[in-house]
Scaffold this active site. Structure first.
Site, PDB file in Angstrom:
ATOM      1  N   LEU A  15       0.828  -1.203   0.000  1.00 12.78           N
ATOM      2  CA  LEU A  15       0.000   0.000   0.000  1.00 12.78           C
ATOM      3  C   LEU A  15       0.861   1.252   0.000  1.00 12.78           C
ATOM      4  CD1 LEU A  15      -2.988  -1.078   2.261  1.00 12.78           C
ATOM      5  CD2 LEU A  15      -2.596  -1.435  -0.175  1.00 12.78           C
ATOM      6  N   TYR A 136      -2.367 -10.433  15.290  1.00 13.47           N
ATOM      7  CA  TYR A 136      -2.273  -9.282  14.383  1.00 13.47           C
ATOM      8  C   TYR A 136      -3.501  -8.373  14.567  1.00 13.47           C
ATOM      9  CZ  TYR A 136      -2.877  -6.976   9.824  1.00 13.47           C
ATOM     10  OH  TYR A 136      -3.100  -6.078   8.815  1.00 13.47           O
TER      11      TYR A 136
HETATM   12  C1  15L Z   1      -5.019  -7.635   6.066  1.00  9.48           C
HETATM   13  O1  15L Z   1      -5.016  -7.037   7.136  1.00  9.48           O
HETATM   14  C2  15L Z   1      -3.762  -7.930   5.349  1.00  9.48           C
HETATM   15  O2  15L Z   1      -2.773  -6.948   5.549  1.00  9.48           O
HETATM   16  C3  15L Z   1      -3.987  -8.147   3.863  1.00  9.48           C
HETATM   17  O3  15L Z   1      -2.830  -8.716   3.310  1.00  9.48           O
HETATM   18  C4  15L Z   1      -5.217  -9.025   3.593  1.00  9.48           C
HETATM   19  O4  15L Z   1      -4.995 -10.309   4.091  1.00  9.48           O
HETATM   20  C5  15L Z   1      -6.424  -8.406   4.263  1.00  9.48           C
HETATM   21  O5  15L Z   1      -6.201  -8.161   5.613  1.00  9.48           O
HETATM   22  C6  15L Z   1      -7.660  -9.291   4.102  1.00  9.48           C
HETATM   23  O6  15L Z   1      -8.163  -9.825   5.074  1.00  9.48           O
HETATM   24  O7  15L Z   1      -8.112  -9.448   2.966  1.00  9.48           O
END
Ligand code: 15L
Length: 267
Positions: A15, A136
């Site tokens: 991004l 995360y």
């Molecule tokens: C996120 O937070 C990730 O950074 C991205 O790579 C995608 O996995 C996204 O979520 C998603 O859930 O589509």
């Protein structure tokens, strides 16, 4: 020109790369931060190589900065230590350094994974209960809490964008709901930079998707009007991507596969 100097973290990430040329045109100096050196492109770019977990470096990189677009940190489920350093220590460092250096506004990438354990049948507003689906996701909830705290106590303004799935194309069935096109991402970041007062705002980062599960009407003052619609790419999915079975976790929860992703142990 919106600000004199903007700091873009995670400049080498997916991004960050999309936002970089666009931000370059909206400030006198664009400072790029990255863990590894990257080549400078415009004549108004400057580089700060740093690890967000290093407070002294973050303090230096936020000096004379008016606004921050923070796309750095860990972008998926990871070991506790990587989540801790990248997204928790890193986030604290960024906000604390911003307070000390009087940065006016921070726009940053929170995530759908802060609310990933909500079912796809739930309609969510930005002030809904958080339900992280991973460590995360927990780190993103921490970030949102930190952003609120730094606004309430120190008046550091911020926008927490709960980004759904920001990719060039709709790649799976879940993204019919969560997709955020790069054009809409840029528009949302621009709105976040120009709206005169945001306090701490949480907004869902998704395109104008027919199948959206998110309702941004409470943050209408942001003037975010997404133009793209994931539905337009349904024919691609019909032809190329197998429909998930009815009880598949990846389409039961808003967080998709993160709900079933492993819980990493530190190596
Ligand atoms: C996120 O937070 C990730 O950074 C991205 O790579 C995608 O996995 C996204 O979520 C998603 O859930 O589509």
């Amino acid at each position: 020109i919106l600000y004199n100097r903007i700091l873009l973290t995670g400049a080498a990430g997916n991004l960050g790369k999309e936002l970089r040329p666009f931000l370059r045109e909206r400030c006198n100096k664009l400072r790029l931060s990255s863990r590894r050196p990257i080549d400078l492109e415009g004549d108004n770019e400057e580089l700060a190589v740093l690890d967000l977990a290093d407070f002294e470096k973050v303090l230096e990189a936020t000096k004379d900065v008016d606004a921050i677009v923070h796309m750095g940190g860990t972008s998926k489920e990871d070991t506790w230590n990587n989540v801790l350093q990248g997204n928790i220590v890193g986030m604290y460092n960024l906000f604390e350094a911003s307070r000390q250096n009087k940065v006016k506004r921070i726009i940053w990438g929170s995530s759908v994974h802060a609310i990933g354990y909500h079912k796809r049948t739930d309609v969510l507003e930005p002030d809904c209960v958080t339900k992280p689906d991973s460590l995360y996701g927990v780190s993103k909830v921490f970030g949102e809490g930190l952003a609120q705290y730094y606004f309430d106590k120190f008046k550091v303004e911020s926008v927490s964008i709960r980004i759904g799935s920001s990719f060039p194309k709709v790649a799976d069935w879940r993204m019919l709901s969560t997709w955020l096109s790069f054009d809409d991402l840029r528009h949302l970041v621009e709105r976040s930079l120009i709206v005169p007062k945001v306090d701490h705002t949480i907004i869902f980062g998704c395109s104008n998707n027919d199948q959206s599960f998110w309702d941004n009407s409470k943050v209408g003052y942001m003037g975010y009007k997404p133009r793209d619609n994931a539905e337009d790419q349904r024919p691609y999915l019909e032809e190329n991507v197998k429909k998930p079975p009815h009880d598949d976790t990846a389409i039961t929860y808003q967080g998709g596969s993160f709900v079933v992703a492993g819980h990493f142990e530190d190596k």
